[in-house]
Write a protein that holds these residues in place. Structure first.
Motif, PDB file in Angstrom:
ATOM      1  N   LYS A 172       0.791  -1.279  -0.044  1.00  0.00           N
ATOM      2  CA  LYS A 172      -0.103   0.106  -0.060  1.00  0.00           C
ATOM      3  C   LYS A 172       1.089   1.182   0.110  1.00  0.00           C
ATOM      4  CE  LYS A 172      -2.243  -0.841   3.731  1.00  0.00           C
ATOM      5  NZ  LYS A 172      -1.400  -2.140   4.169  1.00  0.00           N
ATOM      6  N   SER A 173       0.337   2.251  -0.550  1.00  0.00           N
ATOM      7  CA  SER A 173       1.125   3.309  -0.604  1.00  0.00           C
ATOM      8  C   SER A 173       1.508   3.989   0.789  1.00  0.00           C
ATOM      9  CB  SER A 173       0.361   4.662  -1.113  1.00  0.00           C
ATOM     10  OG  SER A 173       0.934   5.830  -1.286  1.00  0.00           O
ATOM     11  N   GLY A 174       2.677   4.329   1.129  1.00  0.00           N
ATOM     12  CA  GLY A 174       3.170   4.487   2.343  1.00  0.00           C
ATOM     13  C   GLY A 174       3.856   3.553   3.473  1.00  0.00           C
ATOM     14  N   ASP A 175       3.605   2.564   2.840  1.00  0.00           N
ATOM     15  CA  ASP A 175       4.199   1.319   3.666  1.00  0.00           C
ATOM     16  C   ASP A 175       5.646   1.555   3.979  1.00  0.00           C
ATOM     17  OD1 ASP A 175       1.717   0.160   3.865  1.00  0.00           O
ATOM     18  OD2 ASP A 175       2.005  -1.863   2.765  1.00  0.00           O
ATOM     19  N   THR A 176       5.980   0.675   5.102  1.00  0.00           N
ATOM     20  CA  THR A 176       7.381   0.670   5.579  1.00  0.00           C
ATOM     21  C   THR A 176       7.514  -0.871   5.351  1.00  0.00           C
ATOM     22  OG1 THR A 176       7.657   2.330   7.184  1.00  0.00           O
ATOM     23  CG2 THR A 176       9.215   0.556   7.306  1.00  0.00           C
ATOM     24  N   SER A 192       9.692  -0.157  -3.414  1.00  0.00           N
ATOM     25  CA  SER A 192       9.419   1.423  -3.691  1.00  0.00           C
ATOM     26  C   SER A 192       8.704   1.616  -4.706  1.00  0.00           C
ATOM     27  CB  SER A 192      11.241   1.827  -3.975  1.00  0.00           C
ATOM     28  OG  SER A 192      11.318   3.187  -4.067  1.00  0.00           O
ATOM     29  N   GLY A 195       5.046   1.884  -4.368  1.00  0.00           N
ATOM     30  CA  GLY A 195       4.614   2.637  -3.422  1.00  0.00           C
ATOM     31  C   GLY A 195       4.985   2.965  -2.066  1.00  0.00           C
ATOM     32  N   ALA A 196       5.716   1.844  -1.800  1.00  0.00           N
ATOM     33  CA  ALA A 196       6.477   1.853  -0.102  1.00  0.00           C
ATOM     34  C   ALA A 196       7.160   3.251   0.117  1.00  0.00           C
ATOM     35  CB  ALA A 196       7.373   0.838  -0.058  1.00  0.00           C
ATOM     36  N   LYS A 197       6.793   3.962   1.320  1.00  0.00           N
ATOM     37  CA  LYS A 197       7.452   5.036   1.648  1.00  0.00           C
ATOM     38  C   LYS A 197       8.765   4.680   1.942  1.00  0.00           C
ATOM     39  CE  LYS A 197       6.596   9.087   4.763  1.00  0.00           C
ATOM     40  NZ  LYS A 197       5.781   9.457   5.816  1.00  0.00           N
ATOM     41  N   LYS A 198       9.218   3.787   2.549  1.00  0.00           N
ATOM     42  CA  LYS A 198      10.528   3.633   3.396  1.00  0.00           C
ATOM     43  C   LYS A 198      10.894   2.096   3.178  1.00  0.00           C
ATOM     44  CE  LYS A 198      14.524   4.555   4.939  1.00  0.00           C
ATOM     45  NZ  LYS A 198      15.481   5.644   4.232  1.00  0.00           N
ATOM     46  N   ASN A 223      14.642   6.282  -1.196  1.00  0.00           N
ATOM     47  CA  ASN A 223      13.915   6.072   0.072  1.00  0.00           C
ATOM     48  C   ASN A 223      14.179   4.346   0.543  1.00  0.00           C
ATOM     49  OD1 ASN A 223      12.610   4.654  -2.287  1.00  0.00           O
ATOM     50  ND2 ASN A 223      10.513   4.756  -1.384  1.00  0.00           N
ATOM     51  N   ASP A 240       5.112  -2.514   7.833  1.00  0.00           N
ATOM     52  CA  ASP A 240       3.966  -2.787   7.352  1.00  0.00           C
ATOM     53  C   ASP A 240       4.045  -4.133   6.846  1.00  0.00           C
ATOM     54  OD1 ASP A 240       2.259  -0.385   8.114  1.00  0.00           O
ATOM     55  OD2 ASP A 240       4.174   0.283   7.117  1.00  0.00           O
TER      56      ASP A 240
END
Length: 308
Positions: A172-176, A192, A195-198, A223, A240
């Motif tokens: 999901k967008s924003g996942d670590t 990445s 959509g992974a944030k980090k 990232n 996540d």
């Protein structure tokens, strides 16, 4: 420069473990010949032509490792043999094991393998492109530039493909994301770009860390943090999603720590599991995770599960 080629015939199950041994003992490069890869590529129409005589079903692979030919190289041969035979203690089947050595020149191995590594698509959107090839992506395709160098993970292996398919459907967008045993960094880069944030890419092997770092730069991503870690020891915070494309025994060993490093309802993607060890891994995972889906491809298994 002269090199010593160490050619080993072994089982599919022992592939990654023996490849790691070669790198740890100091191999300057490793090439894996798996006849099942040719069959897979021919079936998927990824290549224009494959000689039918080369397409066979086999549980044998050939691993060729290359060492600079120096007086100390000969001493490494007994170390390699002893460590491979020691894999039996971990219930790894090394098959009808053979061991051969040959002197070769640079050009015999350093670049010749590249002509066999082509651009190909995995799942719905992910395209793996060798850094030396050109490719015009279609709409919505995600292109991963990759130079495998001397590390494990080109995307063509069944375990890597299944992990990418799970990542494509679940990130999901924003996942670590924690990528445990990152190899070339392919799963970190895919995470990445999906959509992974980090993303934290960890490995204990120095060659893998160097190659992963180069591939992250090749894809112009800022990232992804590549760091040396024995499994999750150097990782702080929670993820996540955790992906581990390693081997069955290490997954079993790390299951509790992975559970502790995941956020509530976090996902765990595990692969590198030979079919014969599927039930062992499922038993270990089921203590801490709810199994969502099990994928099988050839002799290999990947598991998607959620933290209880």
């Amino acid at each position: 420069m002269k090199w010593l080629e160490v050619k080993i015939t072994t089982s599919v199950e022992a592939e990654e473990a023996i490849t790691n041994i070669m790198h740890e003992v100091g191999a300057g490069g490793v090439v894996i010949e798996d006849p099942n890869d040719l069959k897979m590529l021919n079936d998927s129409n990824e290549w224009d032509y494959v000689d039918p005589d080369m397409i066979v079903d086999s549980d044998k692979i050939v691993i060729s490792a290359y060492f600079p030919l120096t007086p100390s190289t000969i001493d490494k041969l007994s170390i390699i043999k002893d460590r491979i035979m020691g894999l039996k203690e971990y219930n790894l089947d090394i098959g009808d094991f053979t061991f051969e050595t040959t002197e070769v020149d640079d050009e015999d191995w350093a670049n010749s393998w590249k002509k066999y590594y082509k651009t190909f698509k995995i799942g719905k959107r992910v395209v793996i492109k060798p850094s030396w090839e050109d490719y015009n992506p279609e709409e919505n395709e995600i292109v991963v530039e990759l130079d495998p160098g001397m590390a494990f993970g080109t995307g063509s292996h069944e375990t890597t493909k299944m992990c990418i398919e799970f990542l494509e459907d679940n990130i999901k967008s924003g996942d670590t994301v924690f990528d445990v045993g990152c190899g070339t960094g392919i799963l970190s880069i895919v995470s990445s770009k999906l959509g992974a944030k980090k993303v934290f890419a960890v490995d204990v092997d120095e060659v893998a860390l160097k190659v992963a770092s180069l591939n992250v730069k090749l894809n112009k991503l800022d990232n992804i943090e590549v760091l040396k870690s024995d499994l999750l020891k150097e990782l702080n915070g929670e993820a996540d999603l955790i992906v581990a494309n390693i081997i069955a025994d290490i997954i079993i060993k790390a299951t509790f720590d992975i559970h502790e490093k995941l956020k509530e309802n976090g996902l765990f993607i595990s692969s590198g599991i030979i079919k014969d060890r599927k039930d062992d891994v499922l038993n270990a995972i089921s203590e801490y995770f709810d199994v969502i889906e099990v994928k099988e491809d050839g002799e290999w298994v990947a598991i998607l599960s959620r933290k209880k």
